[in-house]
Design an enzyme around this catalytic site. Structure first.
Site, PDB file in Angstrom:
ATOM      1  N   LYS A 186      -2.247  -1.434  -3.804  1.00 38.88           N
ATOM      2  CA  LYS A 186      -3.122  -0.275  -3.673  1.00 38.88           C
ATOM      3  C   LYS A 186      -2.299   1.004  -3.733  1.00 38.88           C
ATOM      4  O   LYS A 186      -1.276   1.074  -3.050  1.00 38.88           O
ATOM      5  CB  LYS A 186      -3.840  -0.379  -2.329  1.00 38.88           C
ATOM      6  CG  LYS A 186      -4.713   0.798  -1.984  1.00 38.88           C
ATOM      7  CD  LYS A 186      -5.280   0.617  -0.617  1.00 38.88           C
ATOM      8  CE  LYS A 186      -6.103   1.855  -0.282  1.00 38.88           C
ATOM      9  NZ  LYS A 186      -6.562   1.849   1.073  1.00 38.88           N
ATOM     10  N   LYS A 215       0.854  -1.184   0.000  1.00 37.26           N
ATOM     11  CA  LYS A 215       0.000   0.000   0.000  1.00 37.26           C
ATOM     12  C   LYS A 215       0.889   1.233   0.000  1.00 37.26           C
ATOM     13  O   LYS A 215       1.731   1.410   0.884  1.00 37.26           O
ATOM     14  CB  LYS A 215      -0.893  -0.013   1.238  1.00 37.26           C
ATOM     15  CG  LYS A 215      -1.764   1.232   1.366  1.00 37.26           C
ATOM     16  CD  LYS A 215      -2.738   1.127   2.511  1.00 37.26           C
ATOM     17  CE  LYS A 215      -3.561   2.395   2.646  1.00 37.26           C
ATOM     18  NZ  LYS A 215      -4.511   2.312   3.754  1.00 37.26           N
TER      19      LYS A 215
HETATM   20  C1  PBG Z   1      -6.973   3.648   5.729  1.00 37.99           C
HETATM   21  C2  PBG Z   1      -7.499   3.363   4.368  1.00 37.99           C
HETATM   22  C3  PBG Z   1      -7.407   4.265   3.304  1.00 37.99           C
HETATM   23  C4  PBG Z   1      -8.057   3.665   2.214  1.00 37.99           C
HETATM   24  C5  PBG Z   1      -8.521   2.426   2.624  1.00 37.99           C
HETATM   25  N1  PBG Z   1      -8.152   2.245   3.966  1.00 37.99           N
HETATM   26  C6  PBG Z   1      -6.857   5.638   3.247  1.00 37.99           C
HETATM   27  C7  PBG Z   1      -5.548   5.922   3.816  1.00 37.99           C
HETATM   28  O1  PBG Z   1      -4.673   5.071   3.930  1.00 37.99           O
HETATM   29  O2  PBG Z   1      -5.371   7.087   4.172  1.00 37.99           O
HETATM   30  C8  PBG Z   1      -8.199   4.331   0.880  1.00 37.99           C
HETATM   31  C9  PBG Z   1      -9.247   3.790  -0.035  1.00 37.99           C
HETATM   32  C10 PBG Z   1      -9.609   4.699  -1.160  1.00 37.99           C
HETATM   33  O3  PBG Z   1      -8.980   5.748  -1.393  1.00 37.99           O
HETATM   34  O4  PBG Z   1     -10.566   4.351  -1.862  1.00 37.99           O
HETATM   35  N2  PBG Z   1      -6.795   2.651   6.593  1.00 37.99           N
END
Ligand code: PBG
Length: 333
Positions: free
Chosen positions: A256, A202
């Site tokens: 991601k 991520k």
């Molecule tokens: C946070 C989380 C995020 C997303 C999913 N879980 C945002 C972040 O890490 O700040 C993003 C998902 C999206 O942008 O659709 N635990």
């Protein structure tokens, strides 16, 4: 490996593109409703479907409305739904205790969906950001996001979700050692069948902007997430993270964001062969929606083409806010 091709005109690659029937016949990758996990935002209250301005057509739903959405998804053949809680600033605390409250609205939604729509798989989000006063995925001590104490909290959160009936646990926090700790706790608590889909690779991405509005984190977040989420310049590190998470017991892994990181999806698939998912995140969704609403692109075709790209890159499935719309189109409805 690759056989040599006869020179032109013996080889005319346009022959297999000539008609719809032949194009259908030779198509290497296909997109189906089986490929989708639908992310849905849950909030408190009843009878509420609150629009999110940066994500047209996406809502924050109260638990009763989430159950209706799950019914609709199951009827469309979507195999899984993923729940993200929205919490207002007043519901957030420094100790993040709401995260493992068996009766927080995410856990109530899991129970309600499992009771009313047992055939759909329910995935969760494990991270402290939606319960944390400062919007971070982990505890903050003296300005630092601490790892090991956060993992202990994530384990409690995981067990509360599994007890509520979750099928797939989705750790999105990027702390070190959390997969092993979560797996051990699940086994110890008799949740042998509960799966972990690790957000293994991520990235610290600007494409999460609309999501942070959706879950109420935009106003809360102080600083950035670069000490735990990945640097967009790195690729080999993603392989090390995926290898580590699989070794610790992840059943499935995720890359991601999605479209900007298809090279990582392909490498992950080729290197590990484990069930591989990509998250087409909120910013990717918002860009397609905005251009579509302006009449600058054909939204439906761009949506399907973008989803097909994940299949071509080797993904088994995609978390996408387009899931119901794409399912309807694919089923010719
Ligand atoms: C946070 C989380 C995020 C997303 C999913 N879980 C945002 C972040 O890490 O700040 C993003 C998902 C999206 O942008 O659709 N635990």
């Amino acid at each position: 490996m690759r056989p040599t091709q006869s020179p032109f005109p013996a080889t005319r690659l346009r022959r297999t593109r000539a008609t719809p029937a032949i194009r259908n016949l030779v198509r290497q990758n296909t997109l189906s409703v089986d490929d989708f996990i639908w992310p849905v935002f849950v909030r408190s209250g009843e009878g509420i479907e609150e629009p999110i301005s940066s994500m047209p057509g996406v809502f924050r739903r109260s638990v009763d409305k989430v159950v209706e959405a799950a019914r609709e998804a199951a009827d469309l053949g979507i195999p899984a739904i993923c729940l993200f809680p929205y919490t207002g600033l007043e519901e957030r605390t420094e100790d993040c205790a709401g995260a493992w409250d068996p009766n927080n609205h995410a856990n109530r939604a899991i129970r309600a969906i499992k009771a009313a729509v047992p055939e759909i798989a329910v995935m969760t989000d494990v991270a402290l950001d939606t319960y944390n006063i400062n919007g971070h995925d982990g505890f903050v001590e003296d300005g630092e996001i601490v790892n090991d104490r956060t993992v202990e909290a994530l384990v409690k959160m995981t067990l509360a979700q599994a007890d509520a009936g979750a099928d797939i646990i989705g750790p999105s926090d990027m702390m070190d050692g959390r997969i092993g700790a979560m797996r051990a706790a699940l086994e110890g608590a008799g949740h042998q069948r509960v799966m972990i889909l690790s957000y293994a690779a991520k990235y610290a991405s600007a494409f999460y902007g609309p999501f942070r509005d959706a879950v109420g984190a935009s106003g809360a977040l102080t600083g950035d997430k670069k000490t735990y989420q990945m640097d967009p310049g790195n690729a080999d590190e993603a392989m090390r993270l995926i290898e580590r998470d699989l070794a610790e017991g992840a059943d499935m892994i995720m890359v991601k964001p999605g479209l900007p990181y298809l090279d990582i999806c392909r490498r992950a698939r080729d290197t590990f062969g484990a069930p591989t998912f990509a998250y087409q995140v909120s910013g990717e969704f918002a860009m397609i929606k905005a251009a579509g609403q302006n009449g600058w692109i054909d939204e439906e075709r761009v949506m399907l083409e973008s989803l097909m790209a994940f299949k071509r890159a080797g993904c088994d499935g995609i978390l996408t806010y387009f899931a119901p719309a794409a399912a309807r189109l694919l089923q010719g409805a």
